[in-house]
Scaffold this active site. Sequence first.
Site, PDB file in Angstrom:
ATOM      1  N   LYS A   1      76.134  86.866   4.332  1.00 50.73           N
ATOM      2  CA  LYS A   1      76.945  86.573   5.516  1.00 50.73           C
ATOM      3  C   LYS A   1      76.073  86.179   6.704  1.00 50.73           C
ATOM      4  O   LYS A   1      76.563  86.115   7.829  1.00 50.73           O
ATOM      5  CB  LYS A   1      77.803  87.799   5.862  1.00 50.73           C
ATOM      6  CG  LYS A   1      78.734  88.220   4.731  1.00 50.73           C
ATOM      7  CD  LYS A   1      79.346  89.599   4.956  1.00 50.73           C
ATOM      8  CE  LYS A   1      79.992  90.107   3.663  1.00 50.73           C
ATOM      9  NZ  LYS A   1      80.349  91.542   3.750  1.00 50.73           N
TER      10      LYS A   1
ATOM     11  N   ARG B   1      87.385 102.162   4.582  1.00 50.67           N
ATOM     12  CA  ARG B   1      87.903 100.834   4.228  1.00 50.67           C
ATOM     13  C   ARG B   1      89.159 101.025   3.404  1.00 50.67           C
ATOM     14  O   ARG B   1      89.325 102.023   2.714  1.00 50.67           O
ATOM     15  CB  ARG B   1      86.892 100.045   3.379  1.00 50.67           C
ATOM     16  CG  ARG B   1      85.455 100.173   3.740  1.00 50.67           C
ATOM     17  CD  ARG B   1      85.032  99.504   5.017  1.00 50.67           C
ATOM     18  NE  ARG B   1      85.517  98.170   5.228  1.00 50.67           N
ATOM     19  CZ  ARG B   1      84.839  97.063   4.952  1.00 50.67           C
ATOM     20  NH1 ARG B   1      83.671  97.136   4.378  1.00 50.67           N
ATOM     21  NH2 ARG B   1      85.330  95.882   5.235  1.00 50.67           N
TER      22      ARG B   1
ATOM     23  N   PRO C   1      84.662  87.551   8.609  1.00 51.17           N
ATOM     24  CA  PRO C   1      84.165  86.528   7.710  1.00 51.17           C
ATOM     25  C   PRO C   1      83.297  87.101   6.596  1.00 51.17           C
ATOM     26  O   PRO C   1      82.409  87.912   6.839  1.00 51.17           O
ATOM     27  CB  PRO C   1      83.332  85.632   8.635  1.00 51.17           C
ATOM     28  CG  PRO C   1      83.326  86.305   9.959  1.00 51.17           C
ATOM     29  CD  PRO C   1      83.830  87.672   9.781  1.00 51.17           C
ATOM     30  N   GLU C   2      83.554  86.657   5.413  1.00 51.63           N
ATOM     31  CA  GLU C   2      82.733  86.999   4.257  1.00 51.63           C
ATOM     32  C   GLU C   2      82.070  85.699   3.795  1.00 51.63           C
ATOM     33  O   GLU C   2      82.186  84.673   4.463  1.00 51.63           O
ATOM     34  CB  GLU C   2      83.603  87.625   3.159  1.00 51.63           C
ATOM     35  CG  GLU C   2      84.426  88.809   3.681  1.00 51.63           C
ATOM     36  CD  GLU C   2      85.304  89.458   2.629  1.00 51.63           C
ATOM     37  OE1 GLU C   2      84.967  89.388   1.440  1.00 51.63           O
ATOM     38  OE2 GLU C   2      86.330  90.037   3.004  1.00 51.63           O
TER      39      GLU C   2
END
Length: 280
Positions: A59, A270, A2-3
Amino acid sequence: MPELPEVETVRRSLDTAIVGSRVIRVDIGRLRSVRRTRPEVVRAGLLGETFTTTYRRGKYLFFDLANGNSMMVHLRMSGRLLLAAPDAPREAHTHVALLLERSGAEPTELRFVDPRTFGEVVVFNPDDDLVPEVGRLGLDPLVDEFGFEAFRSAVAGRRRGLKAVLLDQTVIAGIGNIYADEIMHRAHMRWDRRVDTLATAQLKVLHRMTVEVLREAVAAGGSTLSDTQYVDALGRQGIFQAEHRVYAREGERCITCGRGIIRRVTGAGRSTHFCPVCQR
DNA sequence: AAACAAACCTGTGCGC
DNA sequence: TGCGCACAGGTTTGTT
């Protein structure tokens, strides 16, 4: 997982059921999920208390209690917050469950579910410095005053690549891997473009796309990827994934320019997705 | 200061 | 069908 858009969607989907509810039972099934304090602190801090407000920074989700304490929840990679009927079977990896009572409503259970256990639940008194990282967060694009000048002074002069800056929570709070890639694509900028080489006009584009992508994503209820892991507290999936132009589209033709083939590169652990034609 | 790797965990999807 | 490997939305810590 989740962002900012997903966390905000979770918050909105919880808010009505949470505010005014009293915690009448606290189940902790995994100590790791409440690792910042001893579990008794969590239990004692919540039991019998009533939630007054919910809010979000980056977040991080916060639930204030009438006794002055707060609960902070960070979902990290795989965390979910779910509302369920107390007698409904608990999802696998339910590590914390709060039974909530509220006048004029059926009891509900708030569940923290988190397979990878990176996420956490912290109950703290604001006088204690239990969540110091929140004090280091940069501007929240949807909560703080986030006009162009605020944005410019946050990112100005950084001798770093654009993606590293967008992901740095102490610069701007809330952007993660998906939205960083989507923002850079809409701004037509490469991930490794040094921020201190961007002209004012380009910074303006970047600022506008940051706000635009995040706002649209919140309006769409966030992004639920192919693993369908992300859902809000009522189990609803997001639909912003349909608007992704680069994320998880490696090998596809760029929707924007019609010429580039989306590439995926790995760096610093990433992956980054971009169009080699329209991002320069 | 900045870039990178590893660490924290579990689940899933892929190639063989 | 099974096995091993790569990889996943985040953040912190330690190393160049």
